[in-house]
Design an enzyme around this catalytic site. Structure first.
Site, PDB file in Angstrom:
ATOM      1  N   GLU A  33      52.097  10.506  26.937  1.00  0.00           N
ATOM      2  CA  GLU A  33      51.550   9.950  25.691  1.00  0.00           C
ATOM      3  C   GLU A  33      50.479  10.845  25.080  1.00  0.00           C
ATOM      4  O   GLU A  33      50.428  11.017  23.860  1.00  0.00           O
ATOM      5  CB  GLU A  33      51.007   8.540  25.924  1.00  0.00           C
ATOM      6  CG  GLU A  33      52.090   7.496  26.138  1.00  0.00           C
ATOM      7  CD  GLU A  33      53.029   7.352  24.952  1.00  0.00           C
ATOM      8  OE1 GLU A  33      52.660   7.740  23.831  1.00  0.00           O
ATOM      9  OE2 GLU A  33      54.159   6.867  25.157  1.00  0.00           O
ATOM     10  N   TYR A 116      46.616   2.978  20.022  1.00  0.00           N
ATOM     11  CA  TYR A 116      48.037   3.258  20.214  1.00  0.00           C
ATOM     12  C   TYR A 116      48.339   3.568  21.678  1.00  0.00           C
ATOM     13  O   TYR A 116      49.238   2.983  22.292  1.00  0.00           O
ATOM     14  CB  TYR A 116      48.517   4.429  19.333  1.00  0.00           C
ATOM     15  CG  TYR A 116      49.812   4.953  19.876  1.00  0.00           C
ATOM     16  CD1 TYR A 116      50.992   4.239  19.672  1.00  0.00           C
ATOM     17  CD2 TYR A 116      49.841   6.078  20.712  1.00  0.00           C
ATOM     18  CE1 TYR A 116      52.174   4.644  20.258  1.00  0.00           C
ATOM     19  CE2 TYR A 116      51.024   6.484  21.303  1.00  0.00           C
ATOM     20  CZ  TYR A 116      52.188   5.772  21.077  1.00  0.00           C
ATOM     21  OH  TYR A 116      53.341   6.147  21.682  1.00  0.00           O
ATOM     22  N   ASP A 134      52.303   3.296  15.899  1.00  0.00           N
ATOM     23  CA  ASP A 134      52.146   4.724  15.626  1.00  0.00           C
ATOM     24  C   ASP A 134      52.750   5.022  14.252  1.00  0.00           C
ATOM     25  O   ASP A 134      53.125   4.104  13.511  1.00  0.00           O
ATOM     26  CB  ASP A 134      52.798   5.566  16.729  1.00  0.00           C
ATOM     27  CG  ASP A 134      54.318   5.516  16.688  1.00  0.00           C
ATOM     28  OD1 ASP A 134      54.868   4.621  16.004  1.00  0.00           O
ATOM     29  OD2 ASP A 134      54.958   6.376  17.312  1.00  0.00           O
TER      30      ASP A 134
END
Length: 353
Positions: A33, A116, A134
């Site tokens: 991520e 996020y 996102d």
DNA sequence: GTCCAGCGTT
DNA sequence: AACGCTGGAC
């Protein structure tokens, strides 16, 4: 079928086979991520593999030097991500006994993890019911529901986060989150999405209203582009020299004055500026500053200075768009507002004093 | 060459 | 609201 079920069905058929989709390990998902923030999958994938090889566990990551982390990060950009990762790895080892947090409220406290990323890691690793929002999600929701609130405004963020959490498929938050992001990434793309094969197009507000190209709405950041235009007022008898602006720039077909444009604020008393004026207007030219203004356009901040010019020479053969006009005629010509303001001040108010 | 996508921090 | 980076589209 519901919006959520359409997305999940689409995902199960169309998803890319990506390595971080085969794990629910919070550390591995965190690696992916952070690397994928502001980064396309194709660019991030080799870095993910490289980091996982070099640092199989968060303990390995924490034990590395920051220099080694940044060397591995080289070429990926936004290097604060690498520095924050290193700091976070050490905090996880020190404060979490090396067990990477998997709950949103713990994750959000860590360096480099915002809303996020906390939602992504928590839902993917532990199934926590947190909606990811996102760029892909903003786009899919804005188009499908026809929301034109700017996605980068405070109110827009509240609106989209609220809607995303309402829509979250509680039976499998991870699957739904992956589905909507993947759908945005490869089907509901920013440019030229293929609506012809989209399973949601019949219910999509943007598709039905021909607004796919205008949604989502994003506030344009105030432009940083500065321009510096130095105008020269040439008067003879009762006439003044004007120039019609040409295509390819602002103010097409409006009138202003002969000018010298620079990329930075010039020092009007510098020898360089005096030399440039003489090269343009002849060796005997002299100039006196009359006025300075700033004019803001959508994408430009224009810094204008107006000089009265004396003893100039022009090569009129090369300057077809130049014209001598009387003040009466000048007043009839279309002028940019900032030029008109100057004209009023200089030729009328100023002259009457 | 220019424009744009893309999260988190300060 | 400004700032950080790079790659890809045009």
């Amino acid at each position: 079928m519901t919006f959520q079920n359409e997305l999940i069905n689409w995902y199960l058929v169309n998803k890319r086979d990506l390595p971080w989709r085969h794990t629910n390990d919070a550390y591995t998902i965190w690696l992916s991520e952070i690397i994928l923030q502001q980064t396309r999958v194709e660019q991030g994938l080799p870095y993910f593999n490289k980091f996982l090889e070099n640092f199989p566990t968060v303990l390995d990551f924490a034990a590395a030097t920051e220099a080694r982390v940044l060397k591995l990060w080289q070429g990926l950009g936004y290097y604060s991500r690498g520095r924050n990762m290193h700091a976070t790895a050490q905090i996880v080892v020190r404060d979490f006994n090396g067990i990477f947090p998997y709950l949103h409220d713990e994750l959000i406290k860590l360096k480099g993890i915002g809303e996020y990323t906390a939602a992504a890691i928590s839902s993917f690793s532990s199934g926590e019911a947190r909606a990811v929002v996102d760029g892909n999600v903003f786009r899919v929701l804005a188009r499908f529901y026809g929301i034109d609130t700017p996605i980068n405004s405070p109110s827009g963020k509240k609106e989209f986060f609220a809607l995303a959490n309402e829509l979250l498929y509680k039976a499998d938050p991870a699957l739904y989150n992956q589905s909507i992001m993947e759908f945005g990434a490869i089907q509901c793309k920013p440019k030229s999405p293929n609506c012809g094969i989209c399973p949601l197009s019949q219910q999509c507000f943007a598709f039905n209203n021909n607004m796919v190209n205008v949604l989502p709405v994003k506030l344009k950041k105030a432009s940083q582009k500065h321009r510096f235009i130095n105008y020269f007022i040439c008067e003879s008898d009762d006439q003044v020299l004007v120039i019609e602006r040409q295509a390819g720039d602002i103010w097409q077909h409006l009138y202003d004055f002969p000018s010298i444009e620079t990329h930075t604020q010039i020092d009007i008393y510098s020898p360089e500026f005096a030399l440039e004026v003489k090269e343009t207007f002849g060796n005997d030219a002299s100039f006196i500053l009359q006025s300075a203004k700033r004019h803001i356009l959508t994408h430009q901040i224009i810094h204008l200075q107006f000089f009265a010019l004396k003893n100039y020479i022009f090569n009129f053969n090369k300057q077809k768009e130049l014209n001598w006009v009387s003040l009466v005629k000048l007043d009839e010509l279309p002028q940019p507002k900032v030029i008109h303001d100057f004209v009023q001040e200089y030729f009328y108010k100023h002259k009457m004093e």
